[in-house]
Design a protein around this motif. Structure first.
Motif, PDB file in Angstrom:
ATOM      1  N   PHE A  49       0.803  -1.214   0.000  1.00 41.83           N
ATOM      2  CA  PHE A  49       0.000   0.000   0.000  1.00 41.83           C
ATOM      3  C   PHE A  49       0.840   1.270   0.000  1.00 41.83           C
ATOM      4  O   PHE A  49       0.308   2.354  -0.026  1.00 41.83           O
ATOM      5  CB  PHE A  49      -0.931  -0.001   1.216  1.00 41.83           C
ATOM      6  CG  PHE A  49      -1.722  -1.264   1.312  1.00 41.83           C
ATOM      7  CD1 PHE A  49      -1.449  -2.195   2.294  1.00 41.83           C
ATOM      8  CD2 PHE A  49      -2.719  -1.538   0.393  1.00 41.83           C
ATOM      9  CE1 PHE A  49      -2.168  -3.380   2.365  1.00 41.83           C
ATOM     10  CE2 PHE A  49      -3.439  -2.718   0.464  1.00 41.83           C
ATOM     11  CZ  PHE A  49      -3.161  -3.640   1.446  1.00 41.83           C
ATOM     12  N   ASP A  50       2.163   1.161   0.029  1.00 42.02           N
ATOM     13  CA  ASP A  50       3.032   2.316   0.156  1.00 42.02           C
ATOM     14  C   ASP A  50       4.237   2.154  -0.768  1.00 42.02           C
ATOM     15  O   ASP A  50       4.962   1.171  -0.661  1.00 42.02           O
ATOM     16  CB  ASP A  50       3.470   2.430   1.622  1.00 42.02           C
ATOM     17  CG  ASP A  50       4.512   3.498   1.832  1.00 42.02           C
ATOM     18  OD1 ASP A  50       5.641   3.138   2.193  1.00 42.02           O
ATOM     19  OD2 ASP A  50       4.192   4.678   1.632  1.00 42.02           O
ATOM     20  N   ALA A  93       7.989  -1.828  -7.420  1.00 43.11           N
ATOM     21  CA  ALA A  93       7.384  -1.077  -6.316  1.00 43.11           C
ATOM     22  C   ALA A  93       6.134  -0.348  -6.783  1.00 43.11           C
ATOM     23  O   ALA A  93       5.119  -0.327  -6.075  1.00 43.11           O
ATOM     24  CB  ALA A  93       8.389  -0.091  -5.726  1.00 43.11           C
ATOM     25  N   LEU A  94       6.180   0.231  -7.968  1.00 41.69           N
ATOM     26  CA  LEU A  94       4.981   0.879  -8.521  1.00 41.69           C
ATOM     27  C   LEU A  94       3.852  -0.131  -8.676  1.00 41.69           C
ATOM     28  O   LEU A  94       2.707   0.131  -8.301  1.00 41.69           O
ATOM     29  CB  LEU A  94       5.294   1.488  -9.891  1.00 41.69           C
ATOM     30  CG  LEU A  94       5.811   2.900  -9.927  1.00 41.69           C
ATOM     31  CD1 LEU A  94       6.246   3.274 -11.346  1.00 41.69           C
ATOM     32  CD2 LEU A  94       4.773   3.888  -9.428  1.00 41.69           C
ATOM     33  N   ALA A  95       4.183  -1.279  -9.242  1.00 47.04           N
ATOM     34  CA  ALA A  95       3.159  -2.290  -9.523  1.00 47.04           C
ATOM     35  C   ALA A  95       2.493  -2.815  -8.257  1.00 47.04           C
ATOM     36  O   ALA A  95       1.276  -2.995  -8.222  1.00 47.04           O
ATOM     37  CB  ALA A  95       3.759  -3.443 -10.322  1.00 47.04           C
ATOM     38  N   PRO A 111      -5.379   1.122  -8.506  1.00 46.55           N
ATOM     39  CA  PRO A 111      -6.183   2.193  -9.096  1.00 46.55           C
ATOM     40  C   PRO A 111      -7.673   1.940  -8.917  1.00 46.55           C
ATOM     41  O   PRO A 111      -8.155   0.829  -9.145  1.00 46.55           O
ATOM     42  CB  PRO A 111      -5.794   2.183 -10.571  1.00 46.55           C
ATOM     43  CG  PRO A 111      -4.914   1.013 -10.784  1.00 46.55           C
ATOM     44  CD  PRO A 111      -4.582   0.411  -9.473  1.00 46.55           C
ATOM     45  N   ALA A 112      -8.377   2.977  -8.498  1.00 50.20           N
ATOM     46  CA  ALA A 112      -9.818   2.865  -8.255  1.00 50.20           C
ATOM     47  C   ALA A 112     -10.633   3.268  -9.480  1.00 50.20           C
ATOM     48  O   ALA A 112     -11.816   2.977  -9.553  1.00 50.20           O
ATOM     49  CB  ALA A 112     -10.214   3.734  -7.060  1.00 50.20           C
ATOM     50  N   ASP A 113      -9.984   3.968 -10.413  1.00 49.00           N
ATOM     51  CA  ASP A 113     -10.727   4.405 -11.593  1.00 49.00           C
ATOM     52  C   ASP A 113      -9.764   4.539 -12.771  1.00 49.00           C
ATOM     53  O   ASP A 113      -8.557   4.348 -12.641  1.00 49.00           O
ATOM     54  CB  ASP A 113     -11.452   5.729 -11.323  1.00 49.00           C
ATOM     55  CG  ASP A 113     -10.522   6.841 -10.845  1.00 49.00           C
ATOM     56  OD1 ASP A 113      -9.358   6.899 -11.305  1.00 49.00           O
ATOM     57  OD2 ASP A 113     -10.959   7.667 -10.021  1.00 49.00           O
ATOM     58  N   ALA A 114     -10.322   4.884 -13.928  1.00 53.89           N
ATOM     59  CA  ALA A 114      -9.532   4.976 -15.152  1.00 53.89           C
ATOM     60  C   ALA A 114      -8.466   6.064 -15.065  1.00 53.89           C
ATOM     61  O   ALA A 114      -7.369   5.903 -15.602  1.00 53.89           O
ATOM     62  CB  ALA A 114     -10.447   5.218 -16.349  1.00 53.89           C
ATOM     63  N   ALA A 115      -8.754   7.150 -14.384  1.00 52.21           N
ATOM     64  CA  ALA A 115      -7.770   8.233 -14.249  1.00 52.21           C
ATOM     65  C   ALA A 115      -6.553   7.759 -13.461  1.00 52.21           C
ATOM     66  O   ALA A 115      -5.407   8.040 -13.837  1.00 52.21           O
ATOM     67  CB  ALA A 115      -8.412   9.451 -13.585  1.00 52.21           C
ATOM     68  N   ALA A 148      -4.583   5.393 -15.576  1.00 51.20           N
ATOM     69  CA  ALA A 148      -3.802   6.146 -16.559  1.00 51.20           C
ATOM     70  C   ALA A 148      -2.546   6.737 -15.916  1.00 51.20           C
ATOM     71  O   ALA A 148      -1.478   6.770 -16.543  1.00 51.20           O
ATOM     72  CB  ALA A 148      -4.653   7.243 -17.194  1.00 51.20           C
ATOM     73  N   GLN A 149      -2.648   7.202 -14.671  1.00 51.01           N
ATOM     74  CA  GLN A 149      -1.470   7.735 -13.959  1.00 51.01           C
ATOM     75  C   GLN A 149      -0.441   6.627 -13.738  1.00 51.01           C
ATOM     76  O   GLN A 149       0.762   6.847 -13.916  1.00 51.01           O
ATOM     77  CB  GLN A 149      -1.880   8.346 -12.629  1.00 51.01           C
ATOM     78  CG  GLN A 149      -2.608   9.657 -12.757  1.00 51.01           C
ATOM     79  CD  GLN A 149      -3.092  10.176 -11.395  1.00 51.01           C
ATOM     80  OE1 GLN A 149      -3.296   9.412 -10.453  1.00 51.01           O
ATOM     81  NE2 GLN A 149      -3.276  11.492 -11.304  1.00 51.01           N
ATOM     82  N   LEU A 150      -0.913   5.445 -13.345  1.00 55.85           N
ATOM     83  CA  LEU A 150      -0.008   4.308 -13.156  1.00 55.85           C
ATOM     84  C   LEU A 150       0.645   3.938 -14.481  1.00 55.85           C
ATOM     85  O   LEU A 150       1.861   3.706 -14.542  1.00 55.85           O
ATOM     86  CB  LEU A 150      -0.762   3.111 -12.568  1.00 55.85           C
ATOM     87  CG  LEU A 150       0.038   1.813 -12.454  1.00 55.85           C
ATOM     88  CD1 LEU A 150       1.255   1.995 -11.553  1.00 55.85           C
ATOM     89  CD2 LEU A 150      -0.859   0.696 -11.942  1.00 55.85           C
ATOM     90  N   GLU A 151      -0.157   3.881 -15.515  1.00 57.75           N
ATOM     91  CA  GLU A 151       0.363   3.565 -16.842  1.00 57.75           C
ATOM     92  C   GLU A 151       1.455   4.554 -17.248  1.00 57.75           C
ATOM     93  O   GLU A 151       2.524   4.159 -17.722  1.00 57.75           O
ATOM     94  CB  GLU A 151      -0.792   3.607 -17.843  1.00 57.75           C
ATOM     95  CG  GLU A 151      -0.421   3.338 -19.281  1.00 57.75           C
ATOM     96  CD  GLU A 151      -1.652   3.409 -20.149  1.00 57.75           C
ATOM     97  OE1 GLU A 151      -2.012   2.367 -20.729  1.00 57.75           O
ATOM     98  OE2 GLU A 151      -2.264   4.513 -20.243  1.00 57.75           O
ATOM     99  N   ASP A 152       1.208   5.837 -17.026  1.00 57.72           N
ATOM    100  CA  ASP A 152       2.181   6.867 -17.367  1.00 57.72           C
ATOM    101  C   ASP A 152       3.483   6.649 -16.592  1.00 57.72           C
ATOM    102  O   ASP A 152       4.583   6.722 -17.170  1.00 57.72           O
ATOM    103  CB  ASP A 152       1.605   8.258 -17.060  1.00 57.72           C
ATOM    104  CG  ASP A 152       2.556   9.362 -17.461  1.00 57.72           C
ATOM    105  OD1 ASP A 152       2.661   9.630 -18.679  1.00 57.72           O
ATOM    106  OD2 ASP A 152       3.211   9.933 -16.564  1.00 57.72           O
ATOM    107  N   ALA A 153       3.370   6.374 -15.308  1.00 60.68           N
ATOM    108  CA  ALA A 153       4.563   6.160 -14.483  1.00 60.68           C
ATOM    109  C   ALA A 153       5.333   4.920 -14.933  1.00 60.68           C
ATOM    110  O   ALA A 153       6.575   4.940 -14.994  1.00 60.68           O
ATOM    111  CB  ALA A 153       4.170   6.039 -13.010  1.00 60.68           C
TER     112      ALA A 153
END
Length: 169
Positions: free
Chosen positions: A53-54, A99-101, A106-110, A113-118
């Motif tokens: 979670f962190d 670590a990102l993964a 993600p709770a929504d598409a936005a 998309a932020q995770l995808e960008d990172a």
């Protein structure tokens, strides 16, 4: 100075003999007895669970996962005098990407998309680091030809993309 006392609780368990022998032979930093090893390993498991979670905790955990490899590479460097910027770049990006993964839900598409960008940013950062190594006659690697050997298809794709879409690439 504030002292925090951690209370210790007894734990008794029966485990198969093959696990017991494995635990007895396992090298765990800061632990000599099986009891010490269980404390350290349970602490790592807790950090792994909490790290889901962190990002910072997840990053520390992912670096722990490759700790033996990093230690072995330090020994190789000490005995051979050789260092691999290539391997270190891959390991650093791997730890951050993992670590990102594991730290994202993600709770929504936005947010997705932020995770995808990172994640894509991390992937391209690694590609850029490897391409920089390919600019030199020999990469700073254990195998100085490793980057050049794997680079041609990427260069061909990038050239084709540039040709097909000169404004966007």
């Amino acid at each position: 100075m504030v002292s925090t006392t951690v209370s210790m609780e007894p734990l008794s368990a029966r485990i198969p003999s093959d696990l017991y022998l494995w635990l007895a032979q396992l090298q765990v930093e800061g632990a000599t007895t099986n009891s010490d090893k269980l404390r350290v390993l349970l602490g790592q498991l807790k950090r792994q669970h909490d790290g889901a979670f962190d990002f910072v905790a997840a990053h520390a955990w992912s670096r722990d996962l490759v700790g033996r490899l990093r230690d072995a590479l330090v020994r190789v460097e000490g005995t051979s005098g050789r260092h691999s910027e290539v391997l270190n770049a891959v390991l650093d990006q791997l730890a951050s990407t993992l670590a990102l993964a594991i730290s994202q839900t993600p709770a929504d598409a936005a947010q997705a998309a932020q995770l995808e960008d990172a994640m894509v940013r991390r992937a391209f950062a690694l590609a850029e680091a490897l391409l920089r190594q390919g600019l030199t006659d020999e990469a700073a690697a254990y195998d100085p030809e490793v980057v050049k050997r794997h680079m041609p298809a990427t260069i061909q794709l990038a050239s084709t993309l540039k040709t097909l879409n000169p404004k966007g690439a």
